[in-house]
Each structure stands twice: as C-alpha cells, then as structure tokens.
Enzyme design. Structure first.
Site, PDB file in Angstrom:
ATOM      1  CG  ASN A 171      -1.825   1.346   1.423  1.00  0.00           C
ATOM      2  OD1 ASN A 171      -1.867   2.114   0.593  1.00  0.00           O
ATOM      3  ND2 ASN A 171      -2.119   1.539   2.697  1.00  0.00           N
ATOM      4  CD1 TRP A 172       3.352   0.943  -3.074  1.00  0.00           C
ATOM      5  CD2 TRP A 172       3.804   2.311  -4.388  1.00  0.00           C
ATOM      6  NE1 TRP A 172       4.159   0.327  -4.012  1.00  0.00           N
ATOM      7  CE2 TRP A 172       4.527   1.476  -4.805  1.00  0.00           C
ATOM      8  CE3 TRP A 172       4.045   3.409  -5.546  1.00  0.00           C
ATOM      9  CZ2 TRP A 172       5.554   1.042  -5.914  1.00  0.00           C
ATOM     10  CZ3 TRP A 172       4.866   3.159  -6.742  1.00  0.00           C
ATOM     11  CH2 TRP A 172       5.416   2.013  -6.749  1.00  0.00           C
ATOM     12  CE  LYS A 173       0.237   3.465   4.907  1.00  0.00           C
ATOM     13  NZ  LYS A 173       0.109   3.437   6.111  1.00  0.00           N
TER      14      LYS A 173
ATOM     15  CG  HIS B 267      -5.910   1.907   4.908  1.00  0.00           C
ATOM     16  ND1 HIS B 267      -5.383   2.733   5.823  1.00  0.00           N
ATOM     17  CD2 HIS B 267      -4.816   0.970   4.545  1.00  0.00           C
ATOM     18  CE1 HIS B 267      -4.132   2.073   6.086  1.00  0.00           C
ATOM     19  NE2 HIS B 267      -3.898   1.445   5.494  1.00  0.00           N
TER      20      HIS B 267
ATOM     21  CD  GLU C 193      -2.905   5.390   6.740  1.00  0.00           C
ATOM     22  OE1 GLU C 193      -2.936   5.465   5.297  1.00  0.00           O
ATOM     23  OE2 GLU C 193      -2.044   4.730   7.255  1.00  0.00           O
TER      24      GLU C 193
ATOM     25  CD  GLU D  72      -3.665  -2.701   6.908  1.00  0.00           C
ATOM     26  OE1 GLU D  72      -2.756  -2.958   6.608  1.00  0.00           O
ATOM     27  OE2 GLU D  72      -4.282  -1.695   6.831  1.00  0.00           O
TER      28      GLU D  72
ATOM     29  N   GLY E  85       2.040   1.746  10.825  1.00  0.00           N
ATOM     30  CA  GLY E  85       2.948   2.903  10.740  1.00  0.00           C
ATOM     31  C   GLY E  85       3.624   3.117  12.085  1.00  0.00           C
TER      32      GLY E  85
ATOM     33  CB  SER F 278       4.709  -2.509  12.103  1.00  0.00           C
ATOM     34  OG  SER F 278       4.256  -1.103  12.196  1.00  0.00           O
TER      35      SER F 278
ATOM     36  N   GLY G 106       2.646  -1.461   4.185  1.00  0.00           N
ATOM     37  CA  GLY G 106       2.757   0.047   4.006  1.00  0.00           C
ATOM     38  C   GLY G 106       4.217   0.351   3.766  1.00  0.00           C
ATOM     39  N   GLY G 107       4.974   0.904   4.778  1.00  0.00           N
ATOM     40  CA  GLY G 107       6.127   1.527   4.692  1.00  0.00           C
ATOM     41  C   GLY G 107       6.945   0.705   4.022  1.00  0.00           C
TER      42      GLY G 107
HETATM   43  C1  PEP Z   1      -0.744  -0.078   5.981  1.00  0.00           C
HETATM   44  O1  PEP Z   1      -0.885   1.209   5.465  1.00  0.00           O
HETATM   45  O2  PEP Z   1      -1.968  -0.663   5.285  1.00  0.00           O
HETATM   46  C2  PEP Z   1       0.052  -0.582   6.719  1.00  0.00           C
HETATM   47  C3  PEP Z   1       0.043  -1.642   7.169  1.00  0.00           C
HETATM   48  O3  PEP Z   1       1.222   0.284   6.806  1.00  0.00           O
HETATM   49  P1  PEP Z   1       2.778  -0.158   7.624  1.00  0.00           P
HETATM   50  O4  PEP Z   1       3.074  -1.391   7.143  1.00  0.00           O
HETATM   51  O5  PEP Z   1       3.658   0.810   7.278  1.00  0.00           O
HETATM   52  O6  PEP Z   1       2.275  -0.390   9.198  1.00  0.00           O
END
Ligand code: PEP
Length: 249
Positions: free
Chosen positions: A9-11, A94, A96, A166, A172, A212, A233-234
C-alpha cells in the site's frame, strides 16, 4: 491450499516518475511465483505503473474507488475507470480513509459490492484501535466490520475477496501484533465468514495481516494457519519488500 497474497500500500507516496523508477528497482526483487504480488499505487500512477510492471509477476492495484458509476462526484474515481486500464485489485476501507475521509462500514459495503460488480477484487480492511484492544472488544468489533462489509455479497464473490486485518495501533508505528495476536483475529475472521456463508467459502477467502510488517517478522506471521499474506505500507516502498515477498526462500 490458499496462495499467499502480499500487497504493498503505497499511500500518498511517489510521483508517477518515481513510481516507475521504484517498480523497475523492485521488479527483480519481488519475483516469487508462489505468491501473488500486488502494488496498490495512487490513482495517477496506475497507468505508468502498469507499463513498468509489464512482463513481471506484479499486479497493479489502487487504494480507493467510489461506489457510483459516474456523475457529479468531484475528485472520485469510478470503477470502470479502473477496469478500463486493467486494475484488478482495490483497497477498500483502509483505516486512514475511515479516519480522515469519513469512510464507514456502510460505504465500505457499497464499495465492496461495486468492486465485485465490475470484477475488481476488493482488499477489505478491518482493524481495532488500541483502546478497543485494551477494552477486550477486538473480536466483537472486527466481526461487526466484516458482517457489514459482506452484506449482500454472494458466497461466490466472497470466496475471491481478500480481507486485510490491520490493527490500527500497528499501522506505521513499528509496533507489530505478535503472530499469535494476528492469528487469533484472522482465525476469528475466517470463523465469521464460515458463519455468514459456509466452511468452503471460509476455506477459500484470503486473509492478510497488516501493521508494520517487515523483513524480520514476515516469515513468522505468514506461517500462521489463517494468515495468507500481508498488506504492507512503509516497507513496500523499499528493497526490503523483496525480502517480504520472498519470506519463504
Ligand atoms: C498499511 O498502510 O496498510 C500498513 C500496514 O502500513 P505499515 O506497514 O507501514 O504499518
């Protein structure tokens, strides 16, 4: 046997030209035919990302979609705009988007139905806050999110869906759920799908863990019986994503 699915997930990261450069960098690193690999990119980067990913094992998905066909919805993306350029996956609900863009379980359900109508696989997100975990209501909360997300979805459609569990406190933050915590909730989600539909549907649906995920914890998380991959994500924006995708090598 469910095939693992690992999605990035590049956000709101990377310009279109940066997206192309990143895909070119990651392409050789994420080659693993035992896993479905999806890069969910910002809408403006879908077309160049598709071009860059050609000939590789990467599917390009995106991060949101609206639940109407067309019309006066300034700033939104319609499902046929996505299918017209070959998008196969869309992240829906998501945390966010729920927090900053007022998405609710009801809009998630509308989007899930619309995605299926257009043959797009939804990656349906659910997850609890830290307060909810501490209050001991995690499983009740997740079951409610799942039941509403799947209202009026047929068993045939549900079998092809992807659910991403999640925990919001793990997104994050560098705080990963332990593999046992993640497995407990993913197993409860599968149980909920079995209650809504049947055991066969529950056995086919793929459930990811997200929060994470990194190269150091992916193998332990993905070894759990009910965890069929990850939403990342990251770490999906770094060469480390290659190690996550190749967790089994
Ligand atoms: C996400 O954005 O779905 C996510 C899980 O982010 P991260 O891996 O950075 O926690």
């Amino acid at each position: 046997m469910r095939k693992k699915i690992i999605a990035g997930n590049w956000k709101m990261n990377k310009t279109p030209s940066e997206a192309v450069a990143l895909i070119n960098e990651l392409k050789p690193l994420v080659a693993n035919d035992e896993v479905d690999v999806v890069f969910c990119v910002p809408a403006i980067s879908i077309i160049p990302a598709m071009e860059a990913a050609k000939g590789s094992n990467i599917s390009i998905g995106t991060e949101n979609m609206y639940f109407e066909e067309s019309g006066a919805y300034t700033g939104e993306i319609a499902p046929n705009m996505l299918t017209d350029v070959g998008v196969k996956f869309v992240i829906i609900g998501h945390s966010e988007r729920r927090e900053y863009f007022a998405e609710t379980d009801e809009t998630v359900n509308k989007k899930v139905l619309k995605a299926f109508e257009h043959g797009i696989t939804p990656i349906i997100c659910c997850g609890e806050t830290l307060t909810q975990r501490e209050q001991g209501v995690t499983i009740d909360w997740i079951r409610q999110q799942i039941k509403i997300a799947f209202l009026n979805v047929t068993a045939e459609q549900a079998k092809t869906a992807v659910i991403a569990y999640e925990p919001i406190w793990a997104i994050g933050t560098g705080k990963t759920a332990t593999s046992d915590q993640a497995e407990e909730v993913c197993a409860a989600i599968r149980g909920c799908i079995a209650e809504i539909y049947d055991d066969a549907t529950a056995a086919e649906i793929r459930i990811q863990y997200g929060g994470s995920v990194n190269a150091g914890n992916a193998a332990e998380l993905f070894a759990k019986a009910d965890i069929d991959g990850g939403l990342v994500g990251g770490a999906s924006l770094k060469p480390e994503f290659g190690n996550i995708v190749n967790y089994n090598k």
